[in-house]
Design a protein around this motif. Structure first.
Motif, PDB file in Angstrom:
ATOM      1  N   ALA A 208       0.840  -1.204   0.000  1.00  0.00           N
ATOM      2  CA  ALA A 208       0.000   0.000   0.000  1.00  0.00           C
ATOM      3  C   ALA A 208       0.876   1.255   0.000  1.00  0.00           C
ATOM      4  O   ALA A 208       0.450   2.321   0.445  1.00  0.00           O
ATOM      5  CB  ALA A 208      -0.927  -0.010   1.229  1.00  0.00           C
ATOM      6  N   THR A 216      -2.038   1.902  -3.511  1.00  0.00           N
ATOM      7  CA  THR A 216      -2.193   0.528  -3.996  1.00  0.00           C
ATOM      8  C   THR A 216      -2.070   0.487  -5.517  1.00  0.00           C
ATOM      9  O   THR A 216      -2.241   1.496  -6.196  1.00  0.00           O
ATOM     10  CB  THR A 216      -3.543  -0.077  -3.561  1.00  0.00           C
ATOM     11  OG1 THR A 216      -4.625   0.689  -4.128  1.00  0.00           O
ATOM     12  CG2 THR A 216      -3.665  -0.089  -2.043  1.00  0.00           C
ATOM     13  N   LYS A 259      -7.535  -0.583  -3.854  1.00  0.00           N
ATOM     14  CA  LYS A 259      -8.414   0.010  -2.837  1.00  0.00           C
ATOM     15  C   LYS A 259      -9.758   0.411  -3.439  1.00  0.00           C
ATOM     16  O   LYS A 259     -10.813   0.193  -2.821  1.00  0.00           O
ATOM     17  CB  LYS A 259      -7.734   1.231  -2.214  1.00  0.00           C
ATOM     18  CG  LYS A 259      -8.511   1.833  -1.044  1.00  0.00           C
ATOM     19  CD  LYS A 259      -7.744   2.995  -0.415  1.00  0.00           C
ATOM     20  CE  LYS A 259      -8.527   3.586   0.752  1.00  0.00           C
ATOM     21  NZ  LYS A 259      -7.822   4.759   1.343  1.00  0.00           N
TER      22      LYS A 259
END
Length: 323
Positions: A208, A216, A259
């Protein structure tokens, strides 16, 4: 008739479902990863193997085949690294067997389901057909090898072909009769939906901290019905002589982050995902997004269905899963 090899698989079955509205279709599939129940009942189904010349000759003798659409490839990147023999045998050698039989029966029209994995890890924010092809795994190499074979066959034998390269097919038919079912499942959207249905404990997000808006990875997702329509447009362009030998990317032109995908799954289902952030995977680029400007300009195709539609159709199928 149109022969669809691999027509019981995820993408192949969706192509068949659209194709039978306009054409007579025969499907050849060994059911190693496909599902018999996914094949539209209006198509003729033959259980057989792409690499078995007797199976292929039987089909070409039995039906007046005018064109072939090829979806019968192994496509797991990780598996290709640990078992390259399987990938070169099925994806390259078996495709050569198919092309040999096509040549014998003078069938000249061929649609090849390729992959944007042929590009490897490009240094372009938006991948187009001029981006250098530098695959980094046997899966990508095997697909690129076939593309070269098609070019050579076109020059030598008059084969007419269209190669379609894309990343992530996703979603399901809006009837919820067919959808995405792999074993093992490696694709993000079905993995998230399985977790939301209680079939998985958690969702692992591999890194991340990438140089993207939310940290991401960004990937290109296209609704499988949009992909099916692109394949049929390409087929019809070949059959009327509009195209002879072309390569097209199929992309949404924007990309969605991991995400974003998870958050959209939560929005569609009104459920909360259990997400675990883990280490990056080696070789994962921050962004892989394809441009489809060329096929838009030449055949008028674009991805029509957005991420929410992709996920809502997939969710409907997962909730009513039949196979």
């Amino acid at each position: 008739m149109i022969l669809v090899v691999g027509g019981a698989g995820f993408i192949g079955s969706h192509v068949v479902k659209e194709l039978v509205e306009k054409h007579q279709v025969v499907v050849l599939d060994n059911l190693s990863t496909g599902h018999r129940d996914a094949v539209d009942g209006r198509a003729v189904f033959v259980e057989g193997d792409l690499g078995n010349i007797d199976d292929l000759v039987m089909v070409f003798r039995s039906y007046p085949i005018r064109a072939v659409m090829h979806f019968a490839a192994n496509s797991l990147v990780g598996e290709s690294v640990v078992d390259p023999l399987k990938y070169y045998q099925n994806n390259v050698a078996s495709t050569l067997t198919l092309l040999r039989v096509m040549n014998r029966f003078k069938v000249r029209n061929f649609i090849f389901s390729s992959t944007a994995a042929t590009y490897g890890i490009p240094d372009a924010d938006l991948i187009d057909e001029t981006t250098p092809t530098r695959p980094i795994n046997p899966y990508g190499h095997s697909k690129l090898m076939v593309e070269q074979i098609l070019s050579d066959f076109s020059k030598a034998y008059g084969l007419q072909y269209v190669v379609l390269r894309y990343f992530n097919a996703a979603g399901a038919h809006d009837s919820a009769l067919i959808g995405e079912s792999h074993d093992p499942e490696t694709h993000l959207i079905p993995i998230v939906l399985q977790q939301l249905l209680g079939k998985r404990e958690k969702i692992s997000v591999f890194g991340a901290d990438y140089n993207t808006e939310d940290g991401t990875c960004i990937r290109d997702y296209i609704h499988v019905t949009d992909l099916a329509n692109a394949h049929i447009l390409a087929l019809e362009a070949l059959m009327i002589g509009k195209k002879k030998a072309e390569v097209y990317n199929l992309g949404n032109g924007l990309g969605y982050s991991v995400k974003q995908v998870i958050e959209t799954c939560e929005k569609v289902t009104d459920l909360k995902a259990n997400v675990e952030i883990t280490d990056r995977r080696p070789g994962d680029p921050a962004r892989l997004v394809a441009s489809s400007q060329k096929i838009l300009n030449e055949l008028g195709w674009r991805a029509e269905r957005n991420l929410e539609k992709i996920i809502s159709d997939a969710w409907k199928w997962h909730c009513e899963q039949r196979y």
